[in-house]
Design a protein around this motif. Sequence first.
Motif, PDB file in Angstrom:
ATOM      1  N   LYS A  17      59.801  11.362  28.001  1.00 35.05           N
ATOM      2  CA  LYS A  17      59.056  12.106  28.273  1.00 35.05           C
ATOM      3  C   LYS A  17      58.980  13.222  27.327  1.00 35.05           C
ATOM      4  O   LYS A  17      57.915  13.996  26.572  1.00 35.05           O
ATOM      5  CB  LYS A  17      58.642  12.533  29.792  1.00 35.05           C
ATOM      6  N   ALA A  18      59.695  14.186  26.921  1.00 39.52           N
ATOM      7  CA  ALA A  18      60.085  15.243  25.881  1.00 39.52           C
ATOM      8  C   ALA A  18      59.498  14.609  24.511  1.00 39.52           C
ATOM      9  O   ALA A  18      58.702  14.948  23.931  1.00 39.52           O
ATOM     10  CB  ALA A  18      60.978  15.271  25.895  1.00 39.52           C
ATOM     11  N   ASP A 116      59.224  20.215  29.423  1.00 44.06           N
ATOM     12  CA  ASP A 116      57.988  21.698  29.045  1.00 44.06           C
ATOM     13  C   ASP A 116      58.913  21.850  27.995  1.00 44.06           C
ATOM     14  O   ASP A 116      58.056  23.016  27.575  1.00 44.06           O
ATOM     15  CB  ASP A 116      57.716  22.741  30.021  1.00 44.06           C
ATOM     16  N   GLN A 117      60.144  23.188  28.488  1.00 41.46           N
ATOM     17  CA  GLN A 117      60.893  23.314  28.032  1.00 41.46           C
ATOM     18  C   GLN A 117      60.824  22.922  27.096  1.00 41.46           C
ATOM     19  O   GLN A 117      60.575  24.035  25.829  1.00 41.46           O
ATOM     20  CB  GLN A 117      61.657  24.070  28.261  1.00 41.46           C
ATOM     21  N   LYS A 119      59.200  21.062  24.813  1.00 41.81           N
ATOM     22  CA  LYS A 119      57.741  21.028  24.457  1.00 41.81           C
ATOM     23  C   LYS A 119      57.452  22.771  23.539  1.00 41.81           C
ATOM     24  O   LYS A 119      56.964  23.056  22.343  1.00 41.81           O
ATOM     25  CB  LYS A 119      57.054  20.664  24.943  1.00 41.81           C
ATOM     26  N   SER A 120      57.940  23.375  24.549  1.00 46.38           N
ATOM     27  CA  SER A 120      57.890  24.638  23.780  1.00 46.38           C
ATOM     28  C   SER A 120      58.842  25.079  22.356  1.00 46.38           C
ATOM     29  O   SER A 120      58.339  25.491  21.981  1.00 46.38           O
ATOM     30  CB  SER A 120      57.897  25.942  24.897  1.00 46.38           C
ATOM     31  N   ILE A 121      60.047  24.861  22.596  1.00 46.68           N
ATOM     32  CA  ILE A 121      61.094  25.001  21.866  1.00 46.68           C
ATOM     33  C   ILE A 121      60.632  24.275  20.134  1.00 46.68           C
ATOM     34  O   ILE A 121      60.567  24.980  19.452  1.00 46.68           O
ATOM     35  CB  ILE A 121      62.122  24.598  22.110  1.00 46.68           C
ATOM     36  N   VAL A 122      60.050  23.388  20.041  1.00 43.68           N
ATOM     37  CA  VAL A 122      59.559  21.940  18.964  1.00 43.68           C
ATOM     38  C   VAL A 122      58.925  23.604  18.650  1.00 43.68           C
ATOM     39  O   VAL A 122      57.857  23.143  17.553  1.00 43.68           O
ATOM     40  CB  VAL A 122      59.404  21.153  19.412  1.00 43.68           C
ATOM     41  N   GLN A 123      57.714  23.904  19.844  1.00 40.30           N
ATOM     42  CA  GLN A 123      56.123  24.080  19.081  1.00 40.30           C
ATOM     43  C   GLN A 123      56.698  25.668  18.535  1.00 40.30           C
ATOM     44  O   GLN A 123      56.270  25.103  17.201  1.00 40.30           O
ATOM     45  CB  GLN A 123      55.529  24.614  20.122  1.00 40.30           C
TER      46      GLN A 123
END
Length: 344
Positions: A17-18, A116-117, A119-123
């Motif tokens: 999912k990540a 979700d976490q 996603k934030s890191i990779v963003q």
Amino acid sequence: MADQYKEAGVDIESGAKAVDQIKSIVKATQDANVIGGIGGFGAEYSLKDSFAKFKNPVLISGTDGVGTKLLLAIQANVHDTIGIDLVAMCANDILAQGAEPLFFLDYVGIGKLNPDQMKSIVQGVADGCKQAGLSLIGGEMAEMPGIYTNGDYDLSGFAVGIGDKDQLLGADKVQAGDVLIGLASSGVHSNGFSLVRKIIKDAELDLNKIYPGFDQPLINALLAPTKLYYHAVNPSIEANLIHSIAHITGGGIADNLARSIPDHLTAEIDRSAWQVPQLFKSLQEWGHLDTADMDQVFNQGIGMVLVVPKANVAAVKANLDAQSQAYYQIGKVVKRDGAAVNIK
């Protein structure tokens, strides 16, 4: 078996999912030289155009992490900017050698994968790559219960650039009379946080408090992402206006600038040429540190130093102004007089 693996602490479905959530984020950083996409065993990047551009092409690479700044980010539950720090620590290093940026890869080791976490890191990593002119072409997410607790993770990265061997920057090009231009930092950047955390503990500081002289809570000031200097500096590199660059990281101005100055010359720094930001003044006061300690650990408001021939100073300043990059003329290069760097 998947259920047993999940019971052991590794969730394959969360990992999938990540990956799915970050595909579009990663793709938005990529230029036309990226071949394929996420999912292969290795990332592919064409060098056809780059090699055609240079007479004697050389790859320049750098790898680094974020250090214990991560602990404050985790404590504050702020995950969308720490990736910028990761990219900056690598990208500013290869920029200092005159590299034209190509691509970046990252690694995330984590105790419990939260899509979700992640996603934030990779963003954050993607934002850093955009600021650095790098294509994010691959990476690894490793869920490792037992090594990391559920809330902990670590980051590392790898940047690659290219340049012409004869045009790369370095100490060998520096001459007496060269001018030192210091570029303003955005804060502590990503060095010295073990000391920062000790100061916070010993002085019993409230991370959510707005202290005198600050316009934001202390945690926000400390987590300000590292400045990426590519867009501000690259025009001067391409125009062959700079002799050498020092990225100011651990060891402060003196240790890092010494790496960019030849053995027979000295960099003379005028401390009065810039105002040390309030954050550093407060850390010094709270930690009962002397100026020598501060100079050794922190950037003191200068994140990068350009060593520029006197004749090129006006042109370099014009390029910096065009990119709205704050800077200070902080000194000059003279014949060796004692240490490689003298801060007065």
